[in-house]
Write a protein that holds these residues in place. Structure first.
Motif, PDB file in Angstrom:
ATOM      1  N   PHE A  62       0.831  -1.195   0.000  1.00 54.31           N
ATOM      2  CA  PHE A  62       0.000   0.000   0.000  1.00 54.31           C
ATOM      3  C   PHE A  62       0.870   1.251   0.000  1.00 54.31           C
ATOM      4  O   PHE A  62       0.594   2.212  -0.725  1.00 54.31           O
ATOM      5  N   ARG A  63       1.934   1.233   0.802  1.00 52.76           N
ATOM      6  CA  ARG A  63       2.872   2.361   0.821  1.00 52.76           C
ATOM      7  C   ARG A  63       3.448   2.618  -0.565  1.00 52.76           C
ATOM      8  O   ARG A  63       3.580   3.762  -1.008  1.00 52.76           O
ATOM      9  N   ASP A  64       3.827   1.541  -1.240  1.00 53.59           N
ATOM     10  CA  ASP A  64       4.406   1.665  -2.578  1.00 53.59           C
ATOM     11  C   ASP A  64       3.408   2.305  -3.534  1.00 53.59           C
ATOM     12  O   ASP A  64       3.749   3.176  -4.337  1.00 53.59           O
ATOM     13  N   MET A  65       2.149   1.864  -3.435  1.00 52.10           N
ATOM     14  CA  MET A  65       1.100   2.434  -4.277  1.00 52.10           C
ATOM     15  C   MET A  65       0.920   3.928  -4.006  1.00 52.10           C
ATOM     16  O   MET A  65       0.701   4.729  -4.924  1.00 52.10           O
ATOM     17  N   GLN A  66       1.028   4.330  -2.736  1.00 50.82           N
ATOM     18  CA  GLN A  66       0.772   5.730  -2.384  1.00 50.82           C
ATOM     19  C   GLN A  66       1.703   6.696  -3.110  1.00 50.82           C
ATOM     20  O   GLN A  66       1.347   7.856  -3.322  1.00 50.82           O
ATOM     21  N   GLN A  67       2.889   6.225  -3.502  1.00 48.88           N
ATOM     22  CA  GLN A  67       3.798   7.098  -4.226  1.00 48.88           C
ATOM     23  C   GLN A  67       3.187   7.566  -5.547  1.00 48.88           C
ATOM     24  O   GLN A  67       3.417   8.691  -5.994  1.00 48.88           O
ATOM     25  N   SER A  68       2.396   6.694  -6.167  1.00 51.04           N
ATOM     26  CA  SER A  68       1.805   7.042  -7.465  1.00 51.04           C
ATOM     27  C   SER A  68       0.729   8.109  -7.346  1.00 51.04           C
ATOM     28  O   SER A  68       0.389   8.768  -8.332  1.00 51.04           O
ATOM     29  N   LEU A  69       0.172   8.298  -6.161  1.00 48.47           N
ATOM     30  CA  LEU A  69      -0.901   9.275  -5.989  1.00 48.47           C
ATOM     31  C   LEU A  69      -0.408  10.701  -6.209  1.00 48.47           C
ATOM     32  O   LEU A  69      -1.191  11.598  -6.516  1.00 48.47           O
ATOM     33  N   ALA A  70       0.899  10.911  -6.029  1.00 48.15           N
ATOM     34  CA  ALA A  70       1.458  12.254  -6.201  1.00 48.15           C
ATOM     35  C   ALA A  70       1.453  12.713  -7.654  1.00 48.15           C
ATOM     36  O   ALA A  70       1.780  13.866  -7.945  1.00 48.15           O
TER      37      ALA A  70
END
Length: 623
Positions: free
Chosen positions: A469-477
């Motif tokens: 989930f943390r890894d995915m959150q990077q793409s939200l930027a």
């Protein structure tokens, strides 16, 4: 006139957004004339607006944009009735939304930050706490209540800790009043904060809340939940030998078993099933601490507890997450008996691993009480079926706690949420993107800044997918004018609610320097961009790493490389050069992947950008 009301958002101590039109609204009788006066309290500038209510009794006035400053007062008059509000400032208003870690109050971090907790605080950091309420019929036209307050001990039990530290950091740099709109609820998934329109493309999500439109349905479910829980606890009490045999006052028995509260409770089948367990221990208070105020600190417990000293109840907590910190005015020199009745409602009972168990005196001295406990089962029970959490249903929180705010301009939004969606990293980007797009459209403020918090380090049984989930959150930027706050060093492996909200709040403020205030410099954590292979070396490039890196103790850790399908961390030579990290693997084999801080609770992840911001965890394939 009983029908004359002004929105709760306009109250004493309000902070209103600078350089934007200022709305004042409310209700009165249909066709009534409403006049509002916005004036400087020192007798200076005065603005007057008036209007008529519509056929439904609603009225709304707009005052011209103003620069930061104050104090101002607002006086609203209708049919001879006047409502007055004072100490109002113009500044920057931030929406603070999400779940429990945004909601976590200053009261919960008081032992970690005692100075900040006790100080009066900056009077120009103010919070409007939106009352917790859900709605499923339609978006609410008005807030159900709330008021503006400056931080003080009186409101420490609900003043957001992350929000307070965010505001304090902003105030250090910019002489502008800061208003925080706290609209966050523990345990809520992102779907609860999305509108019907934003959820429309997600099959079944909006329909999941349809039956909740019925007040009768909701009341019946709530009544069933209350009756079921009441019956369950009643049966536990009736079956509990500890109550019928008065274990509270009966002292120790030969049949009681021994345990240390720091033991692995998962390795003991006595704690496996729901029900009640009694714990007892005798402690000796030395003469030098006789009568001195102290607190019994027990960490967190799954699930509920009743805690007694010498037969007197000193505390009761009904669910697993709050730390047990029970205060005593003082204990006399000599022996005292501590009794804890623990109730597990849904599964295994446990004292959370890694937590300390001690008596803490006001002098700061401690007395460990982890060892030497006796315990005995009081009763077994079937697991209690959990209640229906209506606040977690799709769009319920949006309609009651976000929709009424769209009228009021904001500077930006801080979002601390994801724990309740951590097992759905594939759908989350679509949820997040549509939610922010919807908010920006309804606020009519273009692409206002959005700052969101990446999940921190955590590694109890419910953290199964956090690393992904943390890894995915990077793409939200990738969303325009958004920024991620990295907190991989701010968590606690054994606590879903870590107390270091100061670092979180200050990093949110640094992100605001970047995307809201356009401050020159590097204010965001480095995020992996791409890798290139040059001979035996792998060169890693990062966004926001231009100023270089600082490594604690002179050696970088936390990196792994994949060779022949196996991840290894030894035999890696790591060095930094400018904004890059260079890996050289002394194996003579081809590296096909690299990752950093790739676990729920990474160890030795000590790579920081020069401003003191940690590098975000990542995993990448090397071609």
């Amino acid at each position: 006139m009983s029908g004359f009301r002004v929105t709760p958002y306009i109250s004493d101590h309000a902070v209103l957004q600078r350089n934007e039109f200022i709305p004042v609204r409310g209700t009165a009788d249909a066709g009534a004339r409403v006049e509002a006066i916005f004036s400087k309290e020192d007798g200076g500038t005065e603005f007057i607006e008036e209007t008529l209510t519509d056929e439904d009794g609603n009225w709304r006035l707009l005052f011209m944009p103003m620069q930061a400053g104050g104090p101002y007062s607002v006086s609203v008059t209708c049919a001879g009735e006047r409502k007055e509000f004072s100490d109002i400032y113009i500044g920057d208003v931030w929406l603070m939304s999400g779940q429990s870690n945004m909601q976590l109050p200053m009261h919960r971090v008081r032992y970690r930050f005692p100075t900040e907790y006790h100080e009066d605080g900056d009077p120009l950091i103010r919070q409007f706490t939106v009352p917790i309420k859900w709605g499923f019929k339609a978006p609410a036209g008005e807030l159900s209540g709330g008021k503006w307050e400056s931080y003080s001990l009186e409101c420490a039990s609900y003043f957001s800790a992350a929000g307070y530290f965010f505001g304090a950091k902003l105030r250090e740099r910019y002489p502008v009043p800061i208003g925080l709109i706290l609209t966050a609820v523990g345990g809520t998934p992102i779907e609860a904060w999305m509108s019907r329109k934003a959820l429309a493309v997600f099959s079944g999500k909006a329909k999941a809340a349809e039956e909740c439109k019925s007040d009768e349905y909701v009341r019946n479910i709530q009544k069933e939940d209350e009756e079921r829980a009441s019956s369950w606890y009643k049966k536990i009490d009736e079956a509990d030998a500890g109550i019928s045999e008065d274990w509270l006052n009966a002292g120790f028995r030969d049949t009681w078993k021994s345990v240390c509260l720091s033991d692995d409770f998962y390795a003991n089948e006595d704690f496996e099933k729901p029900g009640s367990v009694w714990f007892k221990k005798t402690v000796t208070i030395p003469p030098e601490h006789s009568g001195k105020p102290c607190r019994l600190s027990l960490g967190t417990i799954k699930d509920a507890d009743y805690t007694y000293v010498d037969g007197q109840c000193i505390g009761n907590t009904t669910y697993r997450y709050p730390p047990r910190e029970y205060h005593l005015k003082g204990l006399a020199e000599g022996e005292h008996e501590i009794t804890i009745r623990v109730i597990a409602v849904s599964g295994r009972m446990e004292f959370t691993k890694g937590k300390s168990h001690q008596i803490i005196f006001e002098t700061g001295e401690t007395l460990s009480i982890s060892e030497g406990w006796k315990y005995k089962r009081g009763a077994y029970a079937k697991a209690l079926i959990p209640p229906t959490f209506f606040e977690r249903k799709p769009m319920g929180m949006y309609q009651a706690m976000i929709a009424p705010l769209h009228d009021f301009p904001i500077c930006g939004m801080c979002w601390y949420q994801g724990e309740s969606n951590a097992d759905d990293d594939r759908s989350y980007p679509q949820y997040f993107g549509r939610m922010i797009e919807d908010y920006r459209r309804k606020w009519h403020m273009g692409k206002f800044p959005v700052i969101y918090v990446q999940l921190p380090n955590y590694d109890l049984e419910d953290a199964g997918n956090w690393v992904r989930f943390r890894d995915m959150q990077q793409s939200l930027a990738k969303l325009p004018n958004s920024a991620m706050v990295v907190t991989i060093d701010c968590g606690e492996y054994n606590d879903l609610h870590p107390t270091d909200k100061k670092t979180v709040g200050e990093r949110m403020a640094m992100a605001a320097y970047e995307i809201a205030y356009h401050e020159p410099g590097e204010w965001l954590s480095p995020v992996f961009s791409h890798a290139e292979r040059k001979g035996e070396e792998i060169i890693l490039h990062f966004d926001h790493g231009e100023r270089g890196y600082a490594v604690s103790e002179g050696k970088t850790g936390g990196f792994e490389v994949c060779i022949s399908g196996e991840w290894i961390s030894d035999c890696i030579d790591i060095r930094t050069q400018g904004g890059t990290v260079i890996l050289n693997v002394q194996k003579g084999k081809t590296v096909t992947g690299v990752r950093y801080a790739w676990s729920n609770n990474p160890e030795n992840a000590d790579l920081y950008a020069v401003p003191g911001l940690p590098v975000s965890p990542f995993e990448a394939t090397i071609v």
